[in-house]
Design a protein around this motif. Sequence first.
Motif, short mmCIF file in Angstrom:
data_model
loop_
_atom_site.label_atom_id
_atom_site.label_comp_id
_atom_site.label_asym_id
_atom_site.label_seq_id
_atom_site.Cartn_x
_atom_site.Cartn_y
_atom_site.Cartn_z
N ARG A 42 -29.46 56.26 48.16
CA ARG A 42 -29.67 56.37 47.00
C ARG A 42 -30.61 55.21 46.29
N MET A 43 -30.86 53.73 47.25
CA MET A 43 -32.06 53.49 46.57
C MET A 43 -32.08 51.90 47.44
N ARG A 44 -33.55 51.36 47.81
CA ARG A 44 -33.90 51.39 48.36
C ARG A 44 -32.75 49.51 49.07
N VAL A 45 -32.46 48.93 50.10
CA VAL A 45 -31.51 48.56 50.22
C VAL A 45 -32.03 47.68 51.14
N VAL A 46 -32.23 46.77 51.37
CA VAL A 46 -32.71 45.75 52.66
C VAL A 46 -31.50 44.87 52.84
N SER A 47 -31.31 45.08 54.72
CA SER A 47 -30.12 44.09 55.10
C SER A 47 -30.22 43.89 56.20
N VAL A 48 -29.53 41.88 55.47
CA VAL A 48 -29.81 41.31 56.83
C VAL A 48 -27.76 41.09 57.76
N PRO A 90 -31.66 42.46 41.93
CA PRO A 90 -33.05 42.86 42.25
C PRO A 90 -33.54 41.46 43.51
N PHE A 91 -34.17 41.47 44.33
CA PHE A 91 -35.45 40.42 45.03
C PHE A 91 -36.33 41.08 44.94
N ALA A 92 -36.94 40.26 45.64
CA ALA A 92 -38.67 40.31 45.75
C ALA A 92 -38.41 40.16 47.27
N VAL A 93 -38.56 41.35 47.81
CA VAL A 93 -39.29 41.38 49.86
C VAL A 93 -40.03 40.78 49.84
N THR A 94 -40.50 40.23 51.09
CA THR A 94 -41.67 39.57 51.42
C THR A 94 -41.63 39.38 52.76
N PRO A 138 -42.94 49.69 48.27
CA PRO A 138 -41.87 50.02 47.62
C PRO A 138 -41.16 51.44 48.79
N ARG A 139 -42.44 51.82 49.89
CA ARG A 139 -42.47 52.86 50.70
C ARG A 139 -42.22 52.87 51.90
N GLU A 140 -42.45 51.75 52.38
CA GLU A 140 -42.69 51.15 53.49
C GLU A 140 -41.53 49.98 54.79
N SER A 141 -41.73 50.14 55.72
CA SER A 141 -40.12 49.21 56.65
C SER A 141 -40.92 47.88 56.11
N ALA A 142 -40.59 46.16 56.56
CA ALA A 142 -40.70 45.04 57.34
C ALA A 142 -41.82 45.47 58.35
N GLU A 143 -41.48 45.84 59.30
CA GLU A 143 -42.28 46.48 60.71
C GLU A 143 -43.69 46.82 59.79
N THR A 144 -43.54 47.63 58.97
CA THR A 144 -44.80 48.53 58.61
C THR A 144 -46.08 47.33 57.93
N ALA A 145 -44.90 46.90 56.93
CA ALA A 145 -45.78 45.63 55.90
C ALA A 145 -46.63 44.79 57.20
N ALA A 146 -46.03 43.80 58.22
CA ALA A 146 -45.84 43.33 58.94
C ALA A 146 -47.00 43.47 60.12
N ARG A 147 -46.98 45.01 59.99
CA ARG A 147 -48.18 45.48 60.92
C ARG A 147 -49.71 45.48 59.65
N ARG A 148 -49.31 46.02 58.86
CA ARG A 148 -50.64 45.88 58.12
C ARG A 148 -50.96 44.32 57.44
N GLU A 149 -50.50 43.63 56.70
CA GLU A 149 -50.81 42.57 56.43
C GLU A 149 -51.44 41.98 58.04
N LEU A 150 -50.71 42.66 59.12
CA LEU A 150 -51.43 41.79 60.41
C LEU A 150 -52.97 41.81 60.15
N ALA A 151 -52.85 43.40 60.10
CA ALA A 151 -54.23 43.97 60.58
C ALA A 151 -55.80 43.30 59.04
N GLU A 152 -54.73 43.52 58.19
CA GLU A 152 -55.39 43.06 57.18
C GLU A 152 -56.08 41.32 56.77
#
Lengths: 238, 238
Positions: free
Chosen positions: A92-98, B10-14, B52-66
Amino acid sequence: MEYDKYAYEPFAVTVDLAVLTIRDGALQVLLVERGQDPYAGHWALPGGFVEPRESAETAARRELAEETGLADVTGLHLEQLRTYSEPDRDPRMRVVSVAFTALLPDAPEPRAGSDAARAGWLPYDSAGPLAFDHDTILADAHERVGAKLEYTCLATAFCPPEFTLGELQHVYETVWGTALDRPNFRRKVLATPGFVEAVPGAARLTGGRGKPAALYRAGPATALHPPLLRPSREGRPA
Amino acid sequence: MEYDKYAYEPFAVTVDLAVLTIRDGALQVLLVERGQDPYAGHWALPGGFVEPRESAETAARRELAEETGLADVTGLHLEQLRTYSEPDRDPRMRVVSVAFTALLPDAPEPRAGSDAARAGWLPYDSAGPLAFDHDTILADAHERVGAKLEYTCLATAFCPPEFTLGELQHVYETVWGTALDRPNFRRKVLATPGFVEAVPGAARLTGGRGKPAALYRAGPATALHPPLLRPSREGRPA
DNA sequence: GTGTTTATAGTCGATATGACTATTAAAAAG
DNA sequence: CTTTTTAATAGTCATATCGACTATAAACAC
């Protein structure tokens, strides 16, 4: 990092709980039955939204109290497992779950919350398939708990305040799915300072057959040195 | 859980990265200098928003490369550490951060990204105090890596493709901060099937004094059984 | 050459572990 | 009330592993 207004994108943040206990000699997990789509009628891990002014840990403990109906969850073992953030894990939506793992010594019947059709304990082995990616979360929780039994004193978190060494051994055997040699297990536990301490003069006479066992309490130690390793299986995941 | 529109917030996710390497015989960490408030002028862990369209793992690897400027980060060890979600960890807004640990064998000079004044390697021991809760994240990463050296073959992630046993030992000594007995370390590593494999006929003659050391490659094993425990210190955290 | 440095080989006692056997104390069976 | 069953506890023994060593080998500096 900087807060570029073009990069900012809101996510929903939730917690999911893998609540484990040992009931009827088996590893069991607390599940709720979903009342609506997606996955209506499927079992799922309990969980919920992180509220604006609470941390994920606080949210997890709040959800744990709500789902189990326990008045006091302060002493229970609750530990962050990892975070699941695949973009399409919720359709349904973008959900990040801890995700969190909780260990309970006794197993009160859960009460169904407002947002769940039913709630109850299910044996770990017959729990799947669950909604969303909860099968993965549950398997990760099981693996984590199994690994931590090796090098921490976590097993006492499954036991009531006073327990026998046979009960403690049963925790290991149930989580690992392997039998352990009883004299060797005794020797190892008693040789680890602070793992357990004897309750003076007490013996469990309750119902059981055989010689009554001495009662022990959890000791102050948290780590196990050297560790109590699972019977060797090759290529165990890191 | 259900999606109650009143609960949704809503939260910001980093992602935040604790990128560790061994340079000049010391454990070093990749840091960026913040260009603006809060914490302008302070060092911080590299990181950024999850898109919006990436997982935290993907984001981490992208940031690592950058952040490292490395063309190929596919083979590097990247592992989720835990998630930090205290409500006020960022004074400006609600930010939930998924922290990762990355291990690098060599240490290219990082290039400053668009959002950081400077970037560079700093010795772990002189890294603090960092911005936000990054001291905590970095300490957690160090503890996690130290613990994983005990029961996994992770140490090779700090080494180049071919390395000597002395270099491998130096990884342990640097991360743990303790000296190890060299013959005993050799015996342990070589007795663990699949930890390292000898490079046939090769010996490192490069510059060093003393007898040339044989070269080894990382083997297929990931776990260490039995583990290679740190010299005993009591009350090690679980 | 001598001395220094580092790698590698091997020894030895202490400890931990896995696989056992034996004994004890209770409940259940007869 | 005696025997059987069940489970707890005690102890044995060979092996594996570990920590602390000593010894040798191969390079370089001088």
